[in-house]
Design an enzyme around this catalytic site. Structure first.
Site, PDB file in Angstrom:
ATOM      1  NE  ARG A  70      -4.439  -1.841   1.958  1.00 29.56           N
ATOM      2  CZ  ARG A  70      -5.004  -2.057   3.028  1.00 29.56           C
ATOM      3  NH1 ARG A  70      -4.745  -2.118   3.953  1.00 29.56           N
ATOM      4  NH2 ARG A  70      -5.949  -3.018   2.529  1.00 29.56           N
ATOM      5  CE  LYS A 227     -18.449 -18.984   6.767  1.00 32.50           C
ATOM      6  NZ  LYS A 227     -18.492 -18.209   8.058  1.00 32.50           N
ATOM      7  N   GLY A 380      -7.759  -9.475  -0.538  1.00 30.89           N
ATOM      8  CA  GLY A 380      -6.465  -9.896   0.191  1.00 30.89           C
ATOM      9  C   GLY A 380      -6.026 -10.964  -0.177  1.00 30.89           C
ATOM     10  N   GLY A 403     -12.301  -3.974   0.646  1.00 32.90           N
ATOM     11  CA  GLY A 403     -13.604  -3.851   0.438  1.00 32.90           C
ATOM     12  C   GLY A 403     -14.190  -2.867  -0.370  1.00 32.90           C
TER      13      GLY A 403
END
Ligand code: AMP
Length: 426
Positions: A70, A227, A380, A403
């Protein structure tokens, strides 16, 4: 065989609900981002006080930064502003400290040291800055973790005004936080004298816009991971846009179970079987390919040492776990990727952390790297997989925002981006 064919053949269930959303026709007006916000590249920064919000939230262990990804992504923006003669103040967060309390463990001190080294000039870390900052043109200062400021998370307008008072130009460059309405992102954009998008944020939005608005077709998305529940909105939104949707990992297991196969002891979500059936029905209604594995790699336990066995779906035993896609499926998916015009990749298709169950993800990663398609990857685990198989450099655009990347692809408005667009209409 197509998933929908299998579904019909195996489950024989009537679908409770079939969404008649026609694929490739749904538009998201707020995502029409082309040139709808001011860019830093169009601002004269010379002798200006410039406050730049970056995402510098890097993992730090025992004072050592363990991934500089980052920081490296943000560095060119800081260099550009400094070289343009701006007095640069950098605003960033780290971790989740309590507001109003200084915690050395959440300090940006290691980041200040890294920036000093990379910019080859001192980058002081300022702890008290809300009442004013002394900084000269050509200098760079780092402001301590903004999540320690009271009102940051609640997007407090009073705190936003204090950030705004520090600068003449506010640059929002932190794509990784653009999905959160907080004082240092959404709040300050509304009240800063001038607010613009930094080059990193602009590049993210350009790449994502290119994928969603005018993709070279066929547009293929890979959604893997553990999931369905965390990616349901993503799956539903992508289904309205893509030509092919490859599901992998625990998500694929839920689809496999929804089609009536035994998934044994695999990770899957029984509560989401209906949701998976609805998605399969929607894919059928839209003519979107949603292939389901023909072969998988199973093991008796979730372990790096467990013996992998390739099986067809019909042969899975109640004691076995599906931990990867099989070689035939991987080859089929790789062919689809090779024929795609655009590829969006989020999530591994197996437990790639264990080498015995990483082959499927590796084959797909190599296929993406070798494809002629414009490719974009984010999240990630996806970036960890791309790094593990040494192909990160060969993906056209690697998103820095986990996100925010997902929320954009889910069709949601990113509050900081909406605020920038709104300021552009001032
Ligand atoms: P997520 O955080 O939802 O993107 O999921 C990523 C994780 O899913 C990785 O740690 C993978 O090891 C895991 N995963 C992928 N495939 C499977 C599988 N078949 N069973 C269990 N976990 C899986």
């Amino acid at each position: 065989m197509r998933a929908v064919e299998l579904l019909g053949a195996r489950s024989g269930q009537a679908f409770i609900e079939v969404w008649i959303i026609c694929c490739h026709q749904v538009t998201f007006p707020h995502q029409d981002l082309s040139m709808s916000f001011l860019r830093m590249s169009n601002c004269d920064l010379h002798n200006r006080r410039v406050l730049i919000r970056e995402d510098l939230n890097v993992p730090i262990e025992n004072g050592r930064i363990t991934s500089t990804q980052r920081l490296a992504a943000a560095l060119p923006t800081l260099q550009k502003a400094r070289d343009a003669g701006a007095a640069v103040m950098v605003l960033a967060h780290r971790g989740r400290p309590r507001e109003g309390v200084f915690a050395a463990s959440e300090s940006l001190a290691p980041v200040a040291a890294w920036l000093s080294r990379e910019l080859a000039q001192p980058v002081p870390l300022l702890r008290d800055y809300l009442d004013g900052v002394t900084v000269q043109p050509g200098a760079v200062v780092l402001l301590e973790n903004c999540r320690m400021n009271i009102g940051e998370k609640a997007d407090d307008p009073a705190l936003a005004r204090r950030y705004a008072a520090l600068c003449e130009i506010f640059v929002m460059d932190a794509f990784g936080t653009a999905h959160r309405a907080q004082a240092s992102t959404h709040g300050v954009i509304q009240v800063a004298p001038t607010a613009c998008a930094g080059p990193l944020l602009a590049a993210e939005l350009d790449a994502l816009g290119r994928v969603l608005q005018a993709p070279a077709r066929p547009l293929l998305a890979i959604v893997g991971g553990s999931k369905v529940s965390t990616k349901l909105t993503l799956l539903r939104n992508l289904l309205t846009k893509v030509d092919q949707l490859i599901v992998g990992g625990g998500i694929a297991n839920t689809f496999i179970a929804a089609m009536g196969y035994e998934v044994g002891a695999s990770l899957y979500e029984p509560d989401l079987l209906d949701a998976a059936r609805q998605i399969l029905a929607q894919a059928q209604a839209c003519g979107t390919a949603l292939p389901i594995p023909s072969d998988v790699v199973v093991a008796p336990a979730f372990s790096a040492e467990a013996t992998p066995t390739v099986k067809r779906l019909e042969a899975i035993k109640s004691t076995e776990m599906i931990l990867d896609i099989g070689p035939q499926t991987a080859a089929d998916y790789a062919k689809r990727i090779a024929a795609a015009g655009t590829v969006v990749w989020n999530g591994p298709v197996g437990v790639f952390e264990f080498d015995a169950f990483g082959k499927g993800t590796e084959v797909l990663a190599q296929a993406i790297a070798g494809a002629k398609a414009f490719s974009i990857a984010g999240g990630g685990d996806t970036l960890a997989a791309a790094d593990k198989y040494g192909i990160a450099e060969r993906i056209d655009y690697v998103s820095t925002g986990g996100g925010a990347f997902l929320e954009f692809l889910e069709g949601k408005t990113l509050p900081a981006v909406a605020a920038l667009e709104s300021r552009a209409k001032d």
